[in-house]
Motif scaffolding. Structure first.
Motif, short mmCIF file in Angstrom:
data_model
loop_
_atom_site.label_atom_id
_atom_site.label_comp_id
_atom_site.label_asym_id
_atom_site.label_seq_id
_atom_site.Cartn_x
_atom_site.Cartn_y
_atom_site.Cartn_z
N TYR A 47 -3.97 -10.43 13.86
CA TYR A 47 -2.73 -10.44 12.61
C TYR A 47 -2.38 -9.05 12.84
N THR A 48 -1.20 -8.61 12.22
CA THR A 48 -0.81 -7.51 11.64
C THR A 48 -0.33 -7.64 10.24
N VAL A 49 -0.24 -6.81 9.43
CA VAL A 49 0.31 -6.85 7.90
C VAL A 49 1.87 -6.70 7.79
N TYR A 50 2.54 -7.34 7.53
CA TYR A 50 4.35 -7.30 7.30
C TYR A 50 4.52 -7.69 5.96
N ASN A 51 5.19 -6.84 5.12
CA ASN A 51 5.61 -7.18 3.99
C ASN A 51 4.75 -7.62 2.98
N ARG A 52 3.12 -7.38 3.28
CA ARG A 52 2.03 -7.70 2.43
C ARG A 52 1.56 -8.92 2.85
N VAL A 112 -10.91 -1.35 14.37
CA VAL A 112 -11.67 -1.88 13.18
C VAL A 112 -10.83 -3.17 12.68
N GLU A 113 -11.54 -4.09 11.84
CA GLU A 113 -10.79 -5.46 11.49
C GLU A 113 -10.44 -4.79 10.01
N LEU A 114 -9.39 -5.71 9.52
CA LEU A 114 -8.85 -5.29 8.33
C LEU A 114 -9.56 -6.33 7.29
N SER A 115 -9.83 -5.93 6.00
CA SER A 115 -10.50 -6.52 5.27
C SER A 115 -9.76 -7.50 4.47
N PRO A 116 -10.08 -8.71 4.38
CA PRO A 116 -9.15 -9.65 3.58
C PRO A 116 -8.87 -9.03 2.12
N SER A 117 -7.89 -9.59 1.59
CA SER A 117 -7.87 -9.29 0.01
C SER A 117 -6.44 -10.15 -0.44
N ARG A 118 -6.35 -10.49 -1.71
CA ARG A 118 -5.26 -11.16 -2.40
C ARG A 118 -3.90 -10.27 -1.99
N ARG A 119 -4.09 -9.14 -1.89
CA ARG A 119 -2.89 -8.23 -1.51
C ARG A 119 -2.20 -8.26 -0.28
#
Length: 368
Positions: free
Chosen positions: A27-32, A2-9
């Protein structure tokens, strides 16, 4: 997936505009922060990295800055690697350990001056640990996350591309050394380092205003070199035995289990956290350790969780990273294996979401 939801976090980087223009696919998420993982495809990106030159947005490798009279003491507290011989201008790969000897991170530490270090961290909240140690021991050190954003230039043609932007002197840099070079009137730290075995550089850009001018300058200097946007490549890193914190090891593992015993000298790294625990492991040896593994059969699925490594019906470890290698025509993998079964040539099995595959323990990783 599933896709990641965009966020300011989940923070964008100063280079995200260029990454998106290059048509990043994942993308992946790395150190936010956002870390690109695929542009054309994992295999296509892999072949290009090995033959040309790529520009990587790795601003997610955040810096923890230590600055002050006791910065050196604090830096040594963080790692069992003996830093007494490290001089300004040098980068060192360091295991960071907690009070039990468990791995908290495996960053590149950059010694800017006797009283200043940058720690280029893997994906974990190391800043909080460093602040806690500093305040708990009442050390005279300022701890901060400076506005420093990394851009990596990797691949066999990296020397040519970098010399066109920063001058020929940049190619004189030796491995794990850095100097300051000028771009548009601003000096920036450039090191001979990077998360690939293909060779290259990492550019430590302070601030954000020159981010896209630097990005564009690198691309404008290298059309004949087939310069492209890229990212750390799963296939290439496993072939080269480059470990991924959070995937191949966690705080449950000591540096000895991660094959980093050559960088672990608790007997001389006076004051390092976990020193007593690490001295005990140094005497007895680890009971499990990371090993290169060859998985035979067809292509394995995505390894997004640990796969049980089996000797018959007995679990003897786990596979933590695995992927098909086009160059070696086999599935290359990294796993944590118990000492009873880690000898090269040992035949095992791995349970994946698509069934059981045969495994052979290798003596060395594929690329050195």
């Amino acid at each position: 997936m599933v896709e990641l939801s965009p966020s300011r976090r989940i923070r964008r980087t100063p280079f995200s505009e260029g990454v998106e223009a290059a048509e990043v696919k994942a993308y992946t998420v790395y150190n936010r922060m956002l870390l690109p993982t695929v542009f054309e495809s994992t295999e296509a990106d892999y072949h290009h990295l090995k033959s040309a030159v790529q520009v990587w947005d790795v601003a997610c490798e955040r810096q923890v800055e230590l600055r002050g009279p006791e910065a050196g003491r604090l830096m040594q507290m963080l790692t069992p690697r003996d830093l007494s011989g490290v001089v300004p201008g040098q980068c060192v790969y360091v295991p960071i350990t907690d009070e039990t000897g468990g791995m908290l991170n495996d960053p590149l530490a950059v010694k800017l001056a006797e009283d200043q270090w940058w720690i280029s961290i893997a994906d974990s909240d190391l800043l909080l640990w460093v602040k806690g140690l500093c305040n708990g021991f009442r050390l005279d050190v300022l701890i901060d996350e400076p506005d420093v954003n990394l851009l990596a230039v990797q691949g066999p043609k990296a020397n040519t591309l970098m010399s066109r932007v920063f001058g020929d002197d940049v190619t004189d840099l030796k491995f794990f050394r850095f100097r300051r070079f000028s771009f548009e009137g601003r000096e920036m730290v450039i090191s001979r380092s990077g998360y690939s075995k293909q060779g290259g550089f990492e550019i430590y850009l302070e601030g954000t205003e020159l981010a896209m001018p630097l990005w564009h300058a690198l691309f404008e200097a290298g059309p004949d070199l087939d310069v492209r946007a890229g990212c750390p490549n799963l296939i290439e890193r496993i072939e080269g035995g480059l470990l991924s914190y959070g995937n191949d090891m966690t705080d449950d593992n000591t540096p000895y289990e991660c094959g980093l015993e050559a960088l672990c000298k608790p007997e001389t790294a006076i004051g390092c956290m976990g020193r007593d625990a690490l001295l005990r492991v140094a005497q007895t040896g680890p009971t499990q350790q990371i090993r290169p593994l060859e998985i035979t059969g067809g292509k394995v699925p995505l390894c997004d969780r640990a796969w049980p490594l089996m000797a018959g019906e007995k679990r003897v470890g786990q596979v933590t990273s695995a992927v098909w290698s086009p160059d070696y025509n086999v599935n290359v993998a990294i796993g944590m294996v118990k000492m009873t079964h880690w000898e090269p040539g040992t035949e095992l099995q791995v349970d994946t979401p698509e069934g059981r595959f045969d495994v052979v323990v290798r003596e060395k990783f594929w690329a050195r």
